[in-house]
Design a protein around this motif. Sequence first.
Motif, PDB file in Angstrom:
ATOM      1  N   LYS A 242      -1.070  25.942  18.611  1.00  0.00           N
ATOM      2  CA  LYS A 242      -1.418  24.665  17.984  1.00  0.00           C
ATOM      3  C   LYS A 242      -0.179  23.795  17.790  1.00  0.00           C
ATOM      4  CE  LYS A 242      -4.528  24.433  14.773  1.00  0.00           C
ATOM      5  NZ  LYS A 242      -5.281  24.625  13.517  1.00  0.00           N
ATOM      6  N   GLY A 245       1.271  22.783  21.261  1.00  0.00           N
ATOM      7  CA  GLY A 245       0.369  21.837  21.918  1.00  0.00           C
ATOM      8  C   GLY A 245       0.510  20.441  21.356  1.00  0.00           C
ATOM      9  N   LYS A 286      -3.087  21.110  26.325  1.00  0.00           N
ATOM     10  CA  LYS A 286      -4.190  21.893  25.774  1.00  0.00           C
ATOM     11  C   LYS A 286      -4.769  22.835  26.815  1.00  0.00           C
ATOM     12  CE  LYS A 286      -5.857  18.646  22.251  1.00  0.00           C
ATOM     13  NZ  LYS A 286      -7.000  17.786  21.877  1.00  0.00           N
ATOM     14  N   THR A 307      -7.268  24.802  20.087  1.00  0.00           N
ATOM     15  CA  THR A 307      -6.870  23.720  20.992  1.00  0.00           C
ATOM     16  C   THR A 307      -7.675  22.442  20.838  1.00  0.00           C
ATOM     17  OG1 THR A 307      -8.358  24.487  22.754  1.00  0.00           O
ATOM     18  CG2 THR A 307      -6.114  25.414  22.705  1.00  0.00           C
TER      19      THR A 307
END
Length: 317
Positions: A242, A245, A286, A307
């Motif tokens: 997370k 990303g 992602k 994601t």
Amino acid sequence: MQKNSYIRFDWAIKRLLRDKANFSVLEGLLTVLFNDKTKIVEILESEGNQQRDDDKFNRVDIKAKNSKGEIIIVEVQNTRELYYLERILYGTAKAITEHISLGDTYQEVKKVYSISILYFDLGKGNDYLYHGQNRFIGVHTNDELLITAKEEGAIIQKLPQEVFPEYYLIRVNEFNQVAKTPLEEWVKYLKTGIIDPDTTAPGLPEAREKLRYYDMSPEERHEYDEHVNAIMIQNDVLNTAKLEGHAEGRAEGRAEGRAEGRAEGRAEGRAEGRAEGRAEGRMEEKLEVAKNLKQLGISTDAIAQATGLSLEEIEHL
């Protein structure tokens, strides 16, 4: 591991607490949760009871019948799941239908209790324990409906919550108190694995005797350690994914947006280029993160939660 360490509850419920000789541990948790002495008669079969190789750290549950014939589902969830509420609803509905035979009257429908022990953040709230059940409240009068029925010549009155399932959500990570009550002592154990030597909370003295880490064989300890490591790794992977990303998606988006904006040479072009670049950068990142998580065997629901991708996008990777 220290000498006074005890086995995590999710491991115990999967391996040890199904044994009738160990029912007293689970009975203790249910007794303090329901504030009523609970006696387990048997452990029932369900999909969640099956021990599968691909179920390394999630979806640990046990389904039991108490002395009143009611069904109790206890589930431990270690990581986020996108449709968790829908899943526990499905689980209670399935338990009801599994335990009524074709041709039985609806009088045979069993009361179901669903208990979720959660090691992740499920929404916002200040308490570590939430309880929900069905009640019918007058829209204008605010009174509670009491159902009246005639049965074998007698008038029977019952509240809807005597029939409908009840849900308990234990948010383990939200418990930050000094354990003073039996319930708090139990949640402390669920969170930390620590059981006070002088505890009298129902089930915990038995847990001290039956769930010692060093009472396991070397092979069992190795398997248990692998289980704990798997949980830690999965949580680290999801949290890192997370963060990375978000960061890399923003960086790539800004770079591409600036390049496209300069090429067009107009304010409108710069704005649109930055927006499109950021969106494309985030999406590419992602997809890359989701692909890596999928290769690690992480569940589709957990990947979607980490994601923000849809289940369909993940399945097509």
